[in-house]
Design an enzyme around this catalytic site. Sequence first.
Site, PDB file in Angstrom:
ATOM      1  CE  LYS A  17      -2.116  -0.608   3.822  1.00 49.98           C
ATOM      2  NZ  LYS A  17      -1.745  -1.688   4.601  1.00 49.98           N
ATOM      3  CB  ILE A  19       5.272   0.809  -2.861  1.00 47.13           C
ATOM      4  CG1 ILE A  19       6.305   0.313  -1.843  1.00 47.13           C
ATOM      5  CG2 ILE A  19       5.909   1.068  -4.213  1.00 47.13           C
ATOM      6  CD1 ILE A  19       7.599   1.060  -1.833  1.00 47.13           C
ATOM      7  CG  ASP A  71       3.989   2.729   4.429  1.00 41.85           C
ATOM      8  OD1 ASP A  71       4.744   2.086   3.675  1.00 41.85           O
ATOM      9  OD2 ASP A  71       3.005   2.227   4.984  1.00 41.85           O
ATOM     10  CE  LYS A 189     -14.421 -18.072  -4.403  1.00 38.05           C
ATOM     11  NZ  LYS A 189     -15.562 -17.907  -5.318  1.00 38.05           N
ATOM     12  N   PRO A 190      -9.691 -14.453  -2.645  1.00 36.47           N
ATOM     13  CG  PRO A 190      -7.603 -15.157  -1.849  1.00 36.47           C
ATOM     14  CD  PRO A 190      -8.524 -15.278  -3.032  1.00 36.47           C
ATOM     15  CB  VAL A 241       8.709  -4.342 -10.187  1.00 35.93           C
ATOM     16  CG1 VAL A 241       7.608  -4.233 -11.213  1.00 35.93           C
ATOM     17  CG2 VAL A 241       8.346  -3.569  -8.931  1.00 35.93           C
ATOM     18  CB  CYS A 386      22.368   7.461  15.038  1.00 37.15           C
ATOM     19  SG  CYS A 386      21.560   8.368  16.357  1.00 37.15           S
ATOM     20  CD  GLN A 390      25.079   7.581  20.591  1.00 38.02           C
ATOM     21  OE1 GLN A 390      24.745   6.516  21.100  1.00 38.02           O
ATOM     22  NE2 GLN A 390      24.276   8.637  20.577  1.00 38.02           N
ATOM     23  CG  HIS A 515      19.252   8.767  11.797  1.00 35.17           C
ATOM     24  ND1 HIS A 515      19.540   7.429  11.850  1.00 35.17           N
ATOM     25  CD2 HIS A 515      19.008   9.160  13.063  1.00 35.17           C
ATOM     26  CE1 HIS A 515      19.465   7.022  13.113  1.00 35.17           C
ATOM     27  NE2 HIS A 515      19.150   8.055  13.873  1.00 35.17           N
ATOM     28  CD  GLU A 517      19.673   6.680   8.360  1.00 31.56           C
ATOM     29  OE1 GLU A 517      20.706   7.375   8.299  1.00 31.56           O
ATOM     30  OE2 GLU A 517      19.286   6.139   9.415  1.00 31.56           O
TER      31      GLU A 517
HETATM   32  N1  GLN Z   1      20.610   4.881  21.353  1.00 26.09           N
HETATM   33  C1  GLN Z   1      21.347   6.026  20.910  1.00 26.09           C
HETATM   34  C2  GLN Z   1      20.774   7.310  21.486  1.00 26.09           C
HETATM   35  O1  GLN Z   1      19.645   7.338  21.909  1.00 26.09           O
HETATM   36  C3  GLN Z   1      21.401   6.077  19.402  1.00 26.09           C
HETATM   37  C4  GLN Z   1      20.083   6.272  18.761  1.00 26.09           C
HETATM   38  C5  GLN Z   1      20.053   5.933  17.302  1.00 26.09           C
HETATM   39  O2  GLN Z   1      20.913   5.218  16.802  1.00 26.09           O
HETATM   40  N2  GLN Z   1      19.054   6.382  16.584  1.00 26.09           N
HETATM   41  O3  GLN Z   1      21.415   8.322  21.509  1.00 26.09           O
END
Ligand code: GLN
Length: 538
Positions: A17, A19, A71, A189-190, A241, A386, A390, A515, A517
């Site tokens: 859903k 995507i 999502d 059918k489902p 795909v 993250c 650390q 982050h 990403e």
């Molecule tokens: N656990 C770590 C913190 O709270 C790192 C958190 C994470 O990797 N998103 O700072």
Amino acid sequence: MPKFIFVIGGVMFSVGKGIAVASIGKILQSKGFSVCMIKCDMYVNIDAGTIRPTEHGEVFVGKDGIEADQDLGNYERFTDIASTKDNYITTGQIYQTVIKKERNLEYGGEDVEVVPDIPNEIIRRIKESSLKNKSQITIIEIGGTVGEYQNLLFLEAARMMKFQHPKGVLFILVSYLPIPKKVGEMKTKPTQYASRSLNSAGIQADFILARGEKPLDRKRKEKLSIFCNMSVEDIISAPDVDSIYNIPINFEKENLGNKILKKFSLKPKKSNLDDWKQLVKKIKSLKKQVKIGIVGKYFATGDFVLADSYISVIEAIKHSSWFHKKKPKIYWLFSEKYEKNSSSLQELKKYDGIIVPGGFGSREVEGKIKAIEFCRKNKIPFLGLCLGMQLAVIEFARNVCKLKNAHSTEMSQNEKENVIDVMPEQKALLKEKKYGATMRLGDYPCQIKPNTTSFKAYRISDILERHRHRYELNNEFRGILEKKGLIMAGINPDRDLVEIIKIKNHPFFVATQFHPEFESRPLKPHPLFREFIKACIR
Ligand code: GLN
């Protein structure tokens, strides 16, 4: 009058859903419409921040710090529209608001009822988001599957909205058509049952997106047409795909975009997916691999391995690999094994690069630290995200600075050598057990030092990146870490917090407190991932 499309799942979870919503958003956006996508999660949780990743997949973080369903990551990657609180509704949020309003006498003495007050609040939220985002077409994904109790009130809201705006609301059922191995035939059918369940909630689907291993043939479309009460043209084949980025293109092959516009009485428009078509073609043509290992712990559910917990990391690796004309091959490396058996670390040499992503709690931390040490010493490209940063700091403190007990306050109460510590205001929150939505969340600025790998990657010094953490590099130890060669490559100017670290004389050893990403896009790979993959290929 803005338009609304509700997307509902049939037969099973994970039917695609999210995507589908992202793809429809992408198609309509490419036709020149402003779009807004909303995920409705049926959980009583206020947000996804307190749910275990193996339970719910990755927690996606919006620019404003909302901790949401994964999502929203797909919505962003497909449309490049940044997510905020406007894009995420949970049962918990709805009840919380209704109860607060009741306490404030906002219902003027009326009794407050589950129906219609809960659906009314859902409708209010959807309309508010649409208005705030100046959206011409808002696409709302209802979590879960039709037929279960938990999302009934969201379906009720959808039904009521259709009643209020018959010309402005559409329903799409994303359903699954299995091909049982022994039978060898695609079964409808489902999906017929799913359509009936939807009818019993007072909703008739306008479209069915028929998910399955194979394309849906004409004969089965005709069958579904009769049993589900809709024309053959409105049943869209949606086979598996190789790349999810192919899905909008496939939908357009069945003219889904203009079929939607027609039902809204809007003029048909040409979509422009040329750059995506090129990307998909490129992805198909790639032969040479780049092998990336992800050292983590949120892979296993029962006997199955799921990568959902790291979905944005995986997509970011893909975007950058494609940019460098390589086919990404991603390996799940369980940190547990490095903890139990150091000799298994040797396998890390098989990969072109290693990522240690985010995580929480003390389980398997030592295995990750060993993996980082191995990457540092053996000059294997390393990217820490993250918790990954650390742990890289802890590793460096223990093995280079000789602070034998170096650790993080998250995992060790021996506070003397905690090179990762908690900020005072966070300490107070923890004491009061105020865990929900209290981490350092969302966008914070970072200033990058000149002449660093990061500066080379971003080509600017002032960046904004998304955060989700409670712990920080302890500034008391910055002096000794720097003296021994750890470079603080990025700093948050407001609080003087370390955001990026790196080491010298290594092909690539960078780790971030934020982050990156979440900001990677298929045609706009994130700068740090791009440089990391470049180093991996080298
Ligand atoms: N656990 C770590 C913190 O709270 C790192 C958190 C994470 O990797 N998103 O700072």
